[in-house]
Motif scaffolding. Structure first.
Motif, PDB file in Angstrom:
ATOM      1  N   PRO A 169      11.543   0.881   2.664  1.00 34.91           N
ATOM      2  CA  PRO A 169      13.120   1.320   3.375  1.00 34.91           C
ATOM      3  C   PRO A 169      13.664   1.799   1.925  1.00 34.91           C
ATOM      4  N   ASP A 170      13.282   0.575   1.001  1.00 33.97           N
ATOM      5  CA  ASP A 170      14.246   0.537  -0.636  1.00 33.97           C
ATOM      6  C   ASP A 170      14.004   2.275  -1.608  1.00 33.97           C
ATOM      7  N   LEU A 171      12.788   2.985  -0.657  1.00 32.78           N
ATOM      8  CA  LEU A 171      12.709   4.459  -1.444  1.00 32.78           C
ATOM      9  C   LEU A 171      14.038   4.881  -1.194  1.00 32.78           C
ATOM     10  N   GLY A 172      15.271   4.772  -0.543  1.00 30.54           N
ATOM     11  CA  GLY A 172      17.125   4.747  -0.562  1.00 30.54           C
ATOM     12  C   GLY A 172      17.157   6.188   0.805  1.00 30.54           C
ATOM     13  N   PRO A 173      18.653   5.932   0.991  1.00 30.28           N
ATOM     14  CA  PRO A 173      19.297   6.691   2.238  1.00 30.28           C
ATOM     15  C   PRO A 173      18.233   8.896   1.632  1.00 30.28           C
ATOM     16  N   GLU A 174      18.373   8.519   0.055  1.00 27.97           N
ATOM     17  CA  GLU A 174      18.696  10.205  -0.322  1.00 27.97           C
ATOM     18  C   GLU A 174      16.959  11.046   0.947  1.00 27.97           C
ATOM     19  N   ARG A 175      15.859  10.228  -0.455  1.00 23.43           N
ATOM     20  CA  ARG A 175      14.596  10.137   0.275  1.00 23.43           C
ATOM     21  C   ARG A 175      13.781   9.816   1.976  1.00 23.43           C
ATOM     22  N   LEU A 176      14.675   8.714   2.110  1.00 19.74           N
ATOM     23  CA  LEU A 176      14.277   8.746   3.477  1.00 19.74           C
ATOM     24  C   LEU A 176      14.888   9.805   4.288  1.00 19.74           C
ATOM     25  N   THR A 177      15.925  10.339   3.696  1.00 20.32           N
ATOM     26  CA  THR A 177      17.040  11.891   4.601  1.00 20.32           C
ATOM     27  C   THR A 177      15.885  12.613   4.395  1.00 20.32           C
ATOM     28  N   ALA A 178      15.395  13.071   3.115  1.00 17.63           N
ATOM     29  CA  ALA A 178      14.826  14.074   2.851  1.00 17.63           C
ATOM     30  C   ALA A 178      13.156  14.062   3.644  1.00 17.63           C
ATOM     31  N   LEU A 179      12.479  12.691   3.771  1.00 21.87           N
ATOM     32  CA  LEU A 179      10.987  13.093   4.576  1.00 21.87           C
ATOM     33  C   LEU A 179      11.014  13.204   5.615  1.00 21.87           C
ATOM     34  N   VAL A 200       8.175  -2.026   6.368  1.00 28.81           N
ATOM     35  CA  VAL A 200       7.633   0.106   6.495  1.00 28.81           C
ATOM     36  C   VAL A 200       8.808   0.531   7.432  1.00 28.81           C
ATOM     37  N   GLU A 201       9.300   1.146   7.222  1.00 29.97           N
ATOM     38  CA  GLU A 201      10.198   2.636   8.148  1.00 29.97           C
ATOM     39  C   GLU A 201       9.402   3.740   8.648  1.00 29.97           C
ATOM     40  N   ARG A 202       9.270   3.412   9.745  1.00 27.59           N
ATOM     41  CA  ARG A 202       9.160   4.844  10.772  1.00 27.59           C
ATOM     42  C   ARG A 202       9.996   6.023  10.122  1.00 27.59           C
ATOM     43  N   ILE A 248       1.078  -1.043   0.043  1.00 29.60           N
ATOM     44  CA  ILE A 248      -0.243  -0.513  -0.053  1.00 29.60           C
ATOM     45  C   ILE A 248       1.225   1.297  -0.269  1.00 29.60           C
ATOM     46  N   VAL A 249       1.766   1.436   1.009  1.00 29.35           N
ATOM     47  CA  VAL A 249       2.782   2.308   1.173  1.00 29.35           C
ATOM     48  C   VAL A 249       3.265   2.583  -0.474  1.00 29.35           C
ATOM     49  N   ALA A 250       4.504   1.434  -1.225  1.00 27.21           N
ATOM     50  CA  ALA A 250       4.975   1.896  -2.424  1.00 27.21           C
ATOM     51  C   ALA A 250       3.726   2.427  -3.527  1.00 27.21           C
ATOM     52  N   GLN A 251       2.791   2.075  -3.351  1.00 30.67           N
ATOM     53  CA  GLN A 251       1.669   2.277  -4.028  1.00 30.67           C
ATOM     54  C   GLN A 251       0.583   3.844  -4.117  1.00 30.67           C
ATOM     55  N   LEU A 252       1.884   4.402  -2.837  1.00 29.77           N
ATOM     56  CA  LEU A 252       1.670   5.703  -2.861  1.00 29.77           C
ATOM     57  C   LEU A 252       2.888   6.697  -2.892  1.00 29.77           C
ATOM     58  N   GLY A 253       2.920   5.760  -3.516  1.00 35.01           N
ATOM     59  CA  GLY A 253       4.869   6.214  -4.315  1.00 35.01           C
ATOM     60  C   GLY A 253       5.949   5.958  -3.096  1.00 35.01           C
ATOM     61  N   GLY A 254       6.081   5.590  -1.963  1.00 35.15           N
ATOM     62  CA  GLY A 254       6.784   4.592  -1.511  1.00 35.15           C
ATOM     63  C   GLY A 254       7.047   5.296   0.300  1.00 35.15           C
ATOM     64  N   TRP A 255       5.792   6.370  -0.162  1.00 39.74           N
ATOM     65  CA  TRP A 255       5.392   6.745   1.429  1.00 39.74           C
ATOM     66  C   TRP A 255       4.686   7.608   1.943  1.00 39.74           C
ATOM     67  N   GLN A 284      -2.785   9.113   6.421  1.00 35.66           N
ATOM     68  CA  GLN A 284      -3.250   8.052   5.000  1.00 35.66           C
ATOM     69  C   GLN A 284      -3.446   6.990   5.302  1.00 35.66           C
ATOM     70  N   LEU A 285      -2.942   6.428   5.813  1.00 39.74           N
ATOM     71  CA  LEU A 285      -2.682   5.158   6.253  1.00 39.74           C
ATOM     72  C   LEU A 285      -3.989   4.757   7.705  1.00 39.74           C
ATOM     73  N   ARG A 286      -4.257   5.176   8.066  1.00 39.68           N
ATOM     74  CA  ARG A 286      -5.324   5.182   9.690  1.00 39.68           C
ATOM     75  C   ARG A 286      -6.853   5.041   7.933  1.00 39.68           C
ATOM     76  N   GLN A 287      -6.649   4.967   6.858  1.00 38.78           N
ATOM     77  CA  GLN A 287      -7.558   5.358   6.369  1.00 38.78           C
ATOM     78  C   GLN A 287      -7.832   3.975   5.419  1.00 38.78           C
ATOM     79  N   LEU A 288      -6.701   3.389   5.520  1.00 35.02           N
ATOM     80  CA  LEU A 288      -6.504   2.028   4.318  1.00 35.02           C
ATOM     81  C   LEU A 288      -5.981   0.839   5.068  1.00 35.02           C
ATOM     82  N   VAL A 289      -5.049   0.483   6.549  1.00 32.81           N
ATOM     83  CA  VAL A 289      -4.880  -0.295   7.366  1.00 32.81           C
ATOM     84  C   VAL A 289      -5.166  -0.115   8.986  1.00 32.81           C
TER      85      VAL A 289
END
Length: 305
Positions: free
Chosen positions: A49-59, A38-40, A7-14, A19-24
């Protein structure tokens, strides 16, 4: 129920917790986090996790991956990957200390915020602010080579720049070309430009009376001097090695001299490389034995070949 990570992957990886409360269910989300599906990333934000360190840090900073980190996401070559992700934050933002990062403050577009990375044009321009000329040139060449960025766009963007790095950015935009075929070739061309050698052209096509001989990485037409930036994996088979030897022999027979430089020499021994080019060029241009180059000129069609 569909797995949380899908579900998170379909939402763009994050996704946000709202958003998630409505789905899970909360329990499903907690289990997905405990399993590592998934990673908090930060409070109220979850990512695969495979979103990559660059985007994970940006988030984690609620920012946008930028500069060298965005270059990596765009698939652009870097001589040295950044030790920490680069992130742009909105002006006057006071960030929490969440993950190691190189922080910058600037406005971003809606698309950049949605994608969590800067645009290709902005990425190249930002990198030219902080990279040495040769590395910046190699990155800009690669971006032009994708066909998703034009030299016109790059030059206009650098002209409009303000602040640190503008002189280097303007110099890069003037010298950048989509003709360059490799990162190493561009680094070598950057060395030549910094040393004052401006007559070496990328991907020069050489012909003789018998027709096409080959294309050289960097060619000085008047001196008939070719420079080749040699990657380790090029001669991967006996037929490839034999073809390469034939090509070099044909170049020599046509009156061209070829200097071959390795990755290590170009990146670790630039002074020696430039000295060899300078010495050889002086010998070539002082020689009176060079024949006219009428049979070795190229046309626009040759460059497209």
């Amino acid at each position: 129920m569909q797995p949380v990570d899908e579900i998170v992957a379909q939402l763009g990886g994050w996704a946000t917790s709202a958003q998630l409360r409505q789905l899970v269910t909360r329990s499903a989300l907690e289990q997905a986090v405990s399993r590592g599906d998934v990673e908090r990333v930060t409070r109220g934000v979850y990512a695969v996790p495979d979103l990559g360190p660059e985007r994970l840090t940006a988030l984690a900073y609620d920012g946008v991956a930028s500069h060298l980190s965005a270059a990596h996401l765009w698939g652009l070559p870097l001589l040295n990957p950044p030790p920490e992700p680069h992130v742009i934050l909105p002006p006057r933002r006071h960030p929490r200390s969440v993950r190691p990062a190189v922080l910058h403050w600037a406005p971003v577009t809606l698309d950049e915020r949605q994608n969590r990375m800067t645009s290709l044009l902005r990425t190249v321009v930002d990198c030219t602010r902080i990279l040495p000329f040769g590395e910046a040139l190699a990155l800009a060449d690669a971006a032009l080579r994708t066909g998703n960025l034009s030299r016109y766009e790059l030059k206009n963007a650098t002209i409009a720049m303000h602040g640190p790095g503008r002189p280097t950015a303007l110099r890069v935009a003037t010298a950048a070309t989509a003709l360059a075929e490799s990162f190493l070739e561009s680094i070598l061309r950057g060395l030549l430009i910094c040393a004052g050698f401006t007559e070496f052209e990328p991907q020069v096509v050489v012909r003789d009376a018998g027709g096409f001989i080959g294309r050289v990485d960097l060619g000085h037409r008047a001196a008939r001097l070719a420079l080749e930036a040699e990657g380790y994996g090029y001669h991967s088979s006996a037929p490839a090695f034999a073809a390469d030897c034939r090509r070099y022999n044909n170049l020599i027979a046509a009156g061209w001299l070829v200097l071959r430089f390795t990755y290590q020499q170009i990146t670790q021994e630039p002074a020696w490389v430039i000295d060899r080019v300078r010495t050889t060029l002086a010998l070539r241009t002082a020689s009176t034995t060079l024949a006219p180059l009428k049979s070795l000129t190229t046309t626009p069609a040759d460059r497209a070949a």
